[in-house]
Design an enzyme around this catalytic site. Structure first.
Site, PDB file in Angstrom:
ATOM      1  N   GLU A   1       6.656  -7.106 -10.961  1.00 42.88           N
ATOM      2  CA  GLU A   1       5.712  -8.183 -10.660  1.00 42.88           C
ATOM      3  C   GLU A   1       4.621  -8.260 -11.725  1.00 42.88           C
ATOM      4  O   GLU A   1       4.299  -9.330 -12.239  1.00 42.88           O
ATOM      5  CB  GLU A   1       5.031  -7.939  -9.291  1.00 42.88           C
ATOM      6  CG  GLU A   1       5.938  -8.081  -8.099  1.00 42.88           C
ATOM      7  CD  GLU A   1       6.626  -6.772  -7.711  1.00 42.88           C
ATOM      8  OE1 GLU A   1       6.732  -5.867  -8.582  1.00 42.88           O
ATOM      9  OE2 GLU A   1       7.072  -6.665  -6.562  1.00 42.88           O
TER      10      GLU A   1
ATOM     11  N   HIS B   1     -12.437 -14.094  18.661  1.00 38.38           N
ATOM     12  CA  HIS B   1     -11.949 -15.390  19.155  1.00 38.38           C
ATOM     13  C   HIS B   1     -10.459 -15.522  18.922  1.00 38.38           C
ATOM     14  O   HIS B   1      -9.924 -16.624  18.882  1.00 38.38           O
ATOM     15  CB  HIS B   1     -12.724 -16.511  18.455  1.00 38.38           C
ATOM     16  CG  HIS B   1     -14.182 -16.442  18.756  1.00 38.38           C
ATOM     17  ND1 HIS B   1     -14.777 -17.160  19.770  1.00 38.38           N
ATOM     18  CD2 HIS B   1     -15.157 -15.655  18.229  1.00 38.38           C
ATOM     19  CE1 HIS B   1     -16.059 -16.849  19.829  1.00 38.38           C
ATOM     20  NE2 HIS B   1     -16.317 -15.932  18.898  1.00 38.38           N
TER      21      HIS B   1
ATOM     22  N   GLY C   1      -1.455   5.604  -6.978  1.00 39.90           N
ATOM     23  CA  GLY C   1      -1.853   4.187  -7.047  1.00 39.90           C
ATOM     24  C   GLY C   1      -2.859   3.812  -5.976  1.00 39.90           C
ATOM     25  O   GLY C   1      -3.900   3.217  -6.253  1.00 39.90           O
ATOM     26  N   ARG C   2      -2.574   4.199  -4.722  1.00 42.02           N
ATOM     27  CA  ARG C   2      -3.460   3.772  -3.625  1.00 42.02           C
ATOM     28  C   ARG C   2      -4.730   4.606  -3.563  1.00 42.02           C
ATOM     29  O   ARG C   2      -5.564   4.391  -2.680  1.00 42.02           O
ATOM     30  CB  ARG C   2      -2.698   3.803  -2.301  1.00 42.02           C
ATOM     31  CG  ARG C   2      -2.043   5.130  -1.968  1.00 42.02           C
ATOM     32  CD  ARG C   2      -1.063   4.997  -0.803  1.00 42.02           C
ATOM     33  NE  ARG C   2      -0.324   6.229  -0.551  1.00 42.02           N
ATOM     34  CZ  ARG C   2       0.784   6.611  -1.185  1.00 42.02           C
ATOM     35  NH1 ARG C   2       1.270   5.857  -2.159  1.00 42.02           N
ATOM     36  NH2 ARG C   2       1.393   7.721  -0.878  1.00 42.02           N
TER      37      ARG C   2
ATOM     38  N   GLU D   1       1.263   3.573   3.502  1.00 39.23           N
ATOM     39  CA  GLU D   1       2.104   4.083   2.414  1.00 39.23           C
ATOM     40  C   GLU D   1       1.960   5.609   2.347  1.00 39.23           C
ATOM     41  O   GLU D   1       2.869   6.312   1.936  1.00 39.23           O
ATOM     42  CB  GLU D   1       1.730   3.439   1.079  1.00 39.23           C
ATOM     43  CG  GLU D   1       2.898   3.416   0.098  1.00 39.23           C
ATOM     44  CD  GLU D   1       2.632   2.633  -1.173  1.00 39.23           C
ATOM     45  OE1 GLU D   1       1.517   2.731  -1.730  1.00 39.23           O
ATOM     46  OE2 GLU D   1       3.534   1.928  -1.637  1.00 39.23           O
TER      47      GLU D   1
ATOM     48  N   LYS E   1      13.476  -2.230  -4.277  1.00 37.81           N
ATOM     49  CA  LYS E   1      13.267  -2.549  -5.701  1.00 37.81           C
ATOM     50  C   LYS E   1      14.605  -2.553  -6.430  1.00 37.81           C
ATOM     51  O   LYS E   1      14.916  -3.459  -7.200  1.00 37.81           O
ATOM     52  CB  LYS E   1      12.406  -1.455  -6.352  1.00 37.81           C
ATOM     53  CG  LYS E   1      10.938  -1.680  -6.317  1.00 37.81           C
ATOM     54  CD  LYS E   1      10.310  -0.752  -7.370  1.00 37.81           C
ATOM     55  CE  LYS E   1       9.001  -0.200  -6.942  1.00 37.81           C
ATOM     56  NZ  LYS E   1       8.494   0.872  -7.784  1.00 37.81           N
TER      57      LYS E   1
HETATM   58  C1  G6Q Z   1       0.610   3.290  -4.654  1.00 37.76           C
HETATM   59  C2  G6Q Z   1       1.933   2.939  -5.112  1.00 37.76           C
HETATM   60  C3  G6Q Z   1       2.106   1.496  -5.531  1.00 37.76           C
HETATM   61  C4  G6Q Z   1       1.724   1.211  -6.979  1.00 37.76           C
HETATM   62  C5  G6Q Z   1       2.289  -0.165  -7.362  1.00 37.76           C
HETATM   63  C6  G6Q Z   1       1.924  -0.563  -8.761  1.00 37.76           C
HETATM   64  O1  G6Q Z   1       0.269   4.378  -4.300  1.00 37.76           O
HETATM   65  O2  G6Q Z   1       2.331   3.829  -6.058  1.00 37.76           O
HETATM   66  O3  G6Q Z   1       1.430   0.589  -4.697  1.00 37.76           O
HETATM   67  O4  G6Q Z   1       0.333   1.246  -7.122  1.00 37.76           O
HETATM   68  O5  G6Q Z   1       3.687  -0.146  -7.215  1.00 37.76           O
HETATM   69  O6  G6Q Z   1       2.393   0.366  -9.678  1.00 37.76           O
HETATM   70  P1  G6Q Z   1       1.938   0.325 -11.171  1.00 37.76           P
HETATM   71  O7  G6Q Z   1       0.479   0.580 -11.213  1.00 37.76           O
HETATM   72  O8  G6Q Z   1       2.736   1.373 -11.875  1.00 37.76           O
HETATM   73  O9  G6Q Z   1       2.236  -1.072 -11.674  1.00 37.76           O
END
Ligand code: G6Q
Length: 558
Positions: free
Chosen positions: A217, A389, A272-273, A358, A509
């Site tokens: 993406e 509401h 990532g998160r 996640e 994916k």
């Molecule tokens: C989070 C995941 C996932 C990741 C995205 C984007 O903990 O790993 O949400 O952040 O898939 O990944 P990239 O930063 O590698 O594009």
């Protein structure tokens, strides 16, 4: 992969005691618990690092708390917390350290990964971010044609999007209002088209945020962004002035054409998160400035230190995590509603969906065994008072029990007449109504016709937490996010799962990659999926080959 040996959760003494204890508590009504203990509302509350946490409206007794705290001890939570802060590779399925806590360590402190202190490099990147964001904010950094940057678009997805969006919205009050911020994540072209529709490429900076720099993406949107910019700016040299990257992958960044001098690094020990306070927060820093960003980091760090050092009975994230276990595993609740009474936190529930689900949506333990109990609940929510509401009906009178997290701030950021008093009256009223309800006798006493009494009765006994802070500041946001991070870790530790991997996203994916090539080859391709998937692909191929019904897309002339 390191295997961790531990006693299965359901065999722990505290777990067994909680199983025996639950039937005694589940019939108790909060009305009675409060009537029997007039000081319950003061007693079952605590304050740490500026967050007042009222947990008195939970269906617990002192004994419940004692047993839950014992469960935390027996699950080895303390040693897991210490292992995380020591930089051990507690993300066992990916063999990685989990060190978002290092991202907010003050200069001069140390955390070692593979023998190397990572805190100095964290600050090198923070300084580089500060230098860059100062140049954007002051107008010193110019676009290719000499115009200052007015628009910042973060392109990223998942952990590289949800944190930046949430933080931007949460801290919008502190943002430099002359700058426009947009966030593009979806592969759906609409996201990019709408984000750029009214923007001038000469004044637009793209931050390509991707840890791997290979995410479908993000890379698709990044290439579309480059085409959009160059269509106007013509000269490929413009990329250097209009694109920067946040990534761990310098090779791919360079291949894309971004000068690696304009790359902001982070590390594989940042999930990532858990990355909104790393360089992934570059858009946040540009919005609020580096001083405010550091205040946010300080907020995170204060909560980290509280989590690391406070005894469990006074440890906010630990208590919060234990209560989540109590409902999830004993009452059998499925969801937690997050209800911020603060409009700036409108994206906070969406952010928490990723952080919580996640992280703890797992069905095997650290030693690879299928769990025999429920793990991560579903988190969802909307800001109050809007939700009142809408879906609150189900929370008050539906057949499903859930715990609610109310979040409120004493000071308004936009004081307007009576608004804030009304807002806070509503959050207090909702927690009160959920807990105590309204009995049939009370309804009758109001003169309600008998046939309407059942529909107008509120059973009550709906549990909630209330987190009460003074004011939504960057520091308060850091504390709140870290609170949820550590509550998630507490829960994951007790369930014995890996809260830091996310293998569940891989299958879809891989299948998408296969289907993309089949779609692009057209209807001649021999499809070998199940009959449902084959039919869907063929239907789309036919529509595409027929020019989507030959309908011209409607053009928005406005
Ligand atoms: C989070 C995941 C996932 C990741 C995205 C984007 O903990 O790993 O949400 O952040 O898939 O990944 P990239 O930063 O590698 O594009």
């Amino acid at each position: 992969m390191t295997t961790t040996k531990f006693t299965p959760l359901t065999q722990l003494a505290a777990w067994k005691s909680l199983e025996a204890h639950y039937p005694k508590v589940c019939e108790l009504h909060l009305r009675k618990l409060f009537a029997d203990d007039p000081k319950r509302g003061e007693r079952m509350a605590m304050e740490a690092v500026g967050i007042y946490f009222d947990y008195s409206k939970h269906r617990i007794t002192d004994e419940t708390l004692k047993l839950l705290l014992q469960l935390a001890e027996e699950s080895g939570l303390k040693s897991r917390i210490d292992a995380m802060f020591r930089g051990e590779k507690i993300n066992v399925t990916e063999n990685r350290a989990v060190l978002h806590v290092a991202l907010r360590m003050p200069k001069g402190k140390s955390i070692f990964v593979d023998g190397e202190d990572v805190v100095p490099e964290v600050h090198t990147v923070l300084d580089k971010m500060a230098h860059f964001s100062d140049r954007i904010r002051s107008g010193e950094w110019k676009g290719h044609t000499g115009k200052p940057i007015r628009n910042i678009i973060n392109i990223g997805i998942g952990g590289s999007d949800l944190g930046p969006v949430m933080a931007y919205e949460a801290l919008r009050h502190y943002s430099k209002h002359e700058l426009t911020f947009r966030f593009v994540s979806n592969i759906d072209g609409t996201d990019f088209a709408e984000a750029t529709r009214d923007l001038d490429p000469e004044e637009t900076l793209f931050i390509i945020s991707s840890k791997t720099f290979t995410t479908l993406e993000t890379m698709t949107n990044a290439h579309t962004a480059r085409d959009w910019a160059l269509k106007n700016l013509k000269d490929p040299a413009a990329v250097a002035r209009h694109f920067v990257a946040v990534s761990t992958n310098a090779g791919e960044v360079a291949k894309f054409g971004i000068d690696t001098a304009n790359m902001f690094e982070f590390w594989d020990w940042v999930g990532g998160r858990y990355s909104m306070d790393s360089a992934i927060g570059l858009s946040t820093m540009i919005a609020i400035g580096s001083d405010a960003f550091h205040e946010m980091l300080d907020g995170f760090h204060q909560m980290d230190e509280h989590f690391r050092t406070a005894p469990f009975e006074n440890n906010l994230p630990v208590l919060m995590g234990l209560l989540a276990i109590w409902y999830n595993n004993f009452f059998g609740t499925e969801t937690v509603a997050v209800l911020p009474y603060e409009q700036y936190l409108k994206r906070f529930p969406a952010y928490l969906q990723q952080l919580t689900m996640e992280s703890n949506g797992k069905h095997v333990t650290l030693d690879g065994k299928e769990v025999s109990y429920q793990t991560g609940p579903i988190y969802w929510g909307e800001p109050g008072t809007n939700g009142q509401h809408s879906f609150y009906q189900l929370i008050h009178q539906g057949t499903k029990l859930m715990a609610c997290d109310f979040i409120a701030f004493a000071q308004p950021l936009n004081p307007l007449g009576r608004h804030h008093d009304l807002l806070l009256a509503n959050v207090f009223a909702q927690a009160e109504a959920l807990a105590f309800g309204k009995t049939a006798e009370e309804v009758r006493a109001e003169g309600t016709p008998e046939r309407l009494v059942p529909a107008r009765t509120f059973e009550g006994n709906r549990p909630s937490s209330l987190f009460f802070l003074e004011r939504l500041t960057p520091m308060a946001l850091g504390k709140l996010v870290a609170l949820y991070e550590h509550s998630v870790f507490t829960q994951g530790t007790i369930w014995g799962i890996d809260s830091f991997d996310q293998w569940g996203v891989e299958l879809g994916k891989a299948l998408a990659v296969r289907i993309i090539s089949e779609i692009e080859k057209g209807s001649e391709v021999d499809l070998k999926h199940d009959s449902s998937t084959n039919t869907l692909i063929q239907r789309y191929q036919r529509s595409k080959e027929q020019g989507h019904g030959n309908k011209k897309p409607s053009v928005n002339s406005g």
